[in-house]
Scaffold this active site. Structure first.
Site, short mmCIF file in Angstrom:
data_model
loop_
_atom_site.label_atom_id
_atom_site.label_comp_id
_atom_site.label_asym_id
_atom_site.label_seq_id
_atom_site.Cartn_x
_atom_site.Cartn_y
_atom_site.Cartn_z
NE ARG A 18 -2.16 -2.15 3.14
CZ ARG A 18 -2.56 -2.49 4.37
NH1 ARG A 18 -3.67 -1.97 4.86
NH2 ARG A 18 -1.87 -3.33 5.10
N GLY A 81 3.52 -14.89 6.05
CA GLY A 81 2.75 -14.40 7.19
C GLY A 81 3.63 -14.08 8.39
C1 UD1 Z 1 -0.90 -7.46 11.83
C2 UD1 Z 1 -1.65 -8.36 12.79
C3 UD1 Z 1 -2.91 -7.66 13.26
C4 UD1 Z 1 -2.57 -6.34 13.87
C5 UD1 Z 1 -1.75 -5.49 12.90
C6 UD1 Z 1 -1.25 -4.25 13.55
C7 UD1 Z 1 -1.15 -10.65 12.03
C8 UD1 Z 1 -1.70 -11.83 11.34
N1 UD1 Z 1 -1.99 -9.61 12.14
O1 UD1 Z 1 -1.68 -7.28 10.68
O2 UD1 Z 1 -3.59 -8.46 14.19
O3 UD1 Z 1 -3.72 -5.65 14.28
O4 UD1 Z 1 -0.59 -6.22 12.45
O5 UD1 Z 1 -0.66 -3.40 12.59
O6 UD1 Z 1 -0.06 -10.68 12.52
N2 UD1 Z 1 5.68 -9.23 7.82
C9 UD1 Z 1 6.74 -10.05 7.54
N3 UD1 Z 1 6.51 -11.21 6.84
C10 UD1 Z 1 5.27 -11.59 6.45
C11 UD1 Z 1 4.19 -10.73 6.74
C12 UD1 Z 1 4.42 -9.57 7.43
O7 UD1 Z 1 7.87 -9.76 7.89
O8 UD1 Z 1 5.18 -12.66 5.85
C13 UD1 Z 1 5.93 -7.96 8.55
C14 UD1 Z 1 5.59 -6.74 7.72
O9 UD1 Z 1 6.74 -6.32 6.98
C15 UD1 Z 1 5.15 -5.73 8.75
C16 UD1 Z 1 4.64 -6.57 9.91
O10 UD1 Z 1 5.09 -7.90 9.69
O11 UD1 Z 1 6.22 -4.93 9.22
C17 UD1 Z 1 3.12 -6.54 9.97
O12 UD1 Z 1 2.63 -7.04 8.73
P1 UD1 Z 1 1.31 -6.48 8.09
O13 UD1 Z 1 1.09 -7.18 6.81
O14 UD1 Z 1 1.33 -5.00 8.08
O15 UD1 Z 1 0.23 -7.01 9.15
P2 UD1 Z 1 -1.23 -6.47 9.35
O16 UD1 Z 1 -2.08 -6.94 8.24
O17 UD1 Z 1 -1.17 -5.04 9.63
CA CA Z 2 0.39 -3.29 9.51
#
Ligand code: UD1
Ligand code: CA
Length: 464
Positions: A18, A81
């Site tokens: 995004r 994830g």
């Molecule tokens: C996540 C939480 C959600 C919370 C929110 C707060 C989960 C499943 N959900 O969702 O409950 O309210 O954060 O902002 O955890 N990332 C990785 N590898 C991956 C996926 C993500 O390193 O495979 C990192 C991203 O770079 C990011 C962080 O994890 O910095 C959060 O990921 P994001 O996709 O933003 O999670 P949300 O959908 O916001």
């Molecule tokens: Ca997030």
């Protein structure tokens, strides 16, 4: 057990779709620091030194840009994830037996207070895990906190997996947790990806731990500090929250901020009490300013040390050193390598680069001083230009103490002008001038008596 026994994992492997950017989300700057650096600094301030950053999308660039932080990197590819991401840090934490904190890599406003509260809640409650929560006016996009009838955390449900009833819950998950190490490493491999996004959710680890009858402690915090960045509008809004937070700290420490709306002060700037910052002023990088100095309006200062009782008006300063009692501007441009000793005067439209101006040197108007050394009390007349560049090399101009450089002089470097020497106005100087000598390098003036009068008469006759 203390905070020093805690290790932290920061999840920053995601693409940040995004943001609509070629730059990975964690490297986007906020008040001059990358988002990930903001988080790492707060984790360190809270007393946690062992930090693993999980990277994936544009990993090479992330590693390069964050190398100075002294953290360990773990790689996650593909990104399956947040639960899968945390799992990738396991090898990097081999031999670590203490608790493990997991933080998202997109919450730049987190401070040592929230991190400290999370660790303390965990240490005091002897729970298997602890987490932060906050009350969101608009909970959309966040995982909702599910509590059991006794009020204990039972799990977290992602918005996309939530029922319409669950979506009404306003207590949400900022995704900041701490786990007993063994608990985390045993739970993560058991996560399933049968959910709306087909991902291994770290949030399910909380549900699994609570479901096995163990305690999960929750601490409620200020939403501003744990807000995440998903798009650039959120980045802009958090940047303004951070900016105000920094301004307030300086104001309460005795700095006058005339107009907070138009003032930017970066996180590494040091200001003494009784510094006055006028409107539309930007201070960034490793800048410091001594007591009694007034900066601005309309001034930008980067990586510059400014002493006490200076006045810097409508100017740009970058990588310069400015000693006490200097007056500078309006419209001065101090470029890298400028050193202004005590009491120097720099006036309008003066550019200085890689040059040292001794005490009380005055260059008040329309001048370029590059690759130069100028002795104390010398006066540089309006329009003086050092010709430092011959198309190949940069050459030095050296001017002694107490010299007088007349207006509109051109000093062709390399050239040396001795102590107390006098350069006549309008001179082009390409040979050294000894101490106390006078140099004049311009064509002789001729005066033709009555010439103008005759010329006017001729012109008048022709047109009549
Ligand atoms: C996540 C939480 C959600 C919370 C929110 C707060 C989960 C499943 N959900 O969702 O409950 O309210 O954060 O902002 O955890 N990332 C990785 N590898 C991956 C996926 C993500 O390193 O495979 C990192 C991203 O770079 C990011 C962080 O994890 O910095 C959060 O990921 P994001 O996709 O933003 O999670 P949300 O959908 O916001
Ligand atoms: Ca997030």
């Amino acid at each position: 057990m203390t905070r020093r026994d805690v290790a932290a994992i920061i999840l920053a492997a995601g693409k940040g779709t995004r943001m609509k950017s070629d730059l990975p989300k964690g490297l986007h700057p906020i008040m001059g620091l990358s988002i990930v650096e903001c988080i790492v600094r707060s984790v360190r301030k809270a007393g946690i030194d062992r930090i693993v950053v999980v990277i994936g999308h544009q990993a090479e660039l992330m590693e390069y840009q964050l190398a100075h932080l002294g953290v360990t990197f773990a790689h996650q590819s593909p990104q399956l994830g947040t639960g899968h991401a945390a799992m990738q840090a396991r090898d990097a934490l081999a031999g670590h037996n203490g608790p493990v904190m997991v933080l998202p890599g997109d919450t730049p406003l987190i401070t040592e207070a929230e991190i400290g509260a999370l660790v303390d809640a965990y240490l005091e409650s002897a729970a298997a895990a602890a987490m932060l929560t906050f009350e969101a006016k608009d909970p959309s996009g966040y995982g909702r906190i599910i509590r059991d009838p006794n009020g204990h955390v039972a799990g977290i449900v992602e918005e996309r997996d939530a029922s319409s009833e669950q979506r009404k819950i306003q207590e949400v998950n900022p995704a900041m947790y701490i786990f007993t190490g063994t608990e985390l490493w045993e739970t993560l491999p058991k996560l399933s990806n049968s959910n709306a996004q087909g991902e291994y959710y770290l949030t399910d680890a909380i549900g699994a731990i609570a479901g096995s009858g163990k305690r999960v402690t929750a601490v409620s915090v200020d939403p501003d500090s744990v807000a995440g960045v998903n798009d650039r509008w959120q980045l802009a809004q958090l940047s303004s929250v951070l900016r105000m937070r920094l301004l307030k700290t300086h104001a309460l420490a005795g700095v006058t901020i005339a107009d907070p709306e138009t003032t930017w002060i970066g996180p590494d700037v040091e200001l003494s009490p009784d510094v006055c910052i006028e409107p539309s002023t930007i201070l960034m990088g490793r800048t410091s300013i001594g007591a009694g100095s007034t900066i601005g309006p309309n001034t930008r200062v980067v990586d510059t040390r400014i002493g006490m009782n200076c006045i810097i008006l409508m100017s740009h300063l970058n990588s310069a050193v400015v000693e006490d009692d200097v007056r500078c501007g309006p419209f001065a441009n101090l470029r890298p390598g400028t050193i202004l000793r005590k009491g120097v005067r720099i006036g309008n439209f003066v550019e200085v680069k890689n040059a040292e101006l001794g005490e009380q040197v005055s260059a008040s108007h329309l001048t370029y001083l590059g690759d130069s050394t100028i002795g104390a009390r010398s006066n540089i007349g309006a329009g003086t230009i050092t010709c430092n560049y011959d198309g190949f090399d940069k050459n030095r101009t050296e001017i002694g103490e107490g010299a007088f450089i007349g207006s509109n002089s051109t000093l062709i470097a390399p050239v040396h002008i001795g102590n107390g020497a006098f350069v006549a106005a309008g001179s082009t100087i390409n040979r050294d001038v000894p101490a106390d000598a006078m140099a004049i390098g311009r064509s002789q003036q001729e005066v033709k008596e009555e010439w103008a009068k005759r010329w006017r008469q001729r012109k008048a006759e022709r047109s009549s």
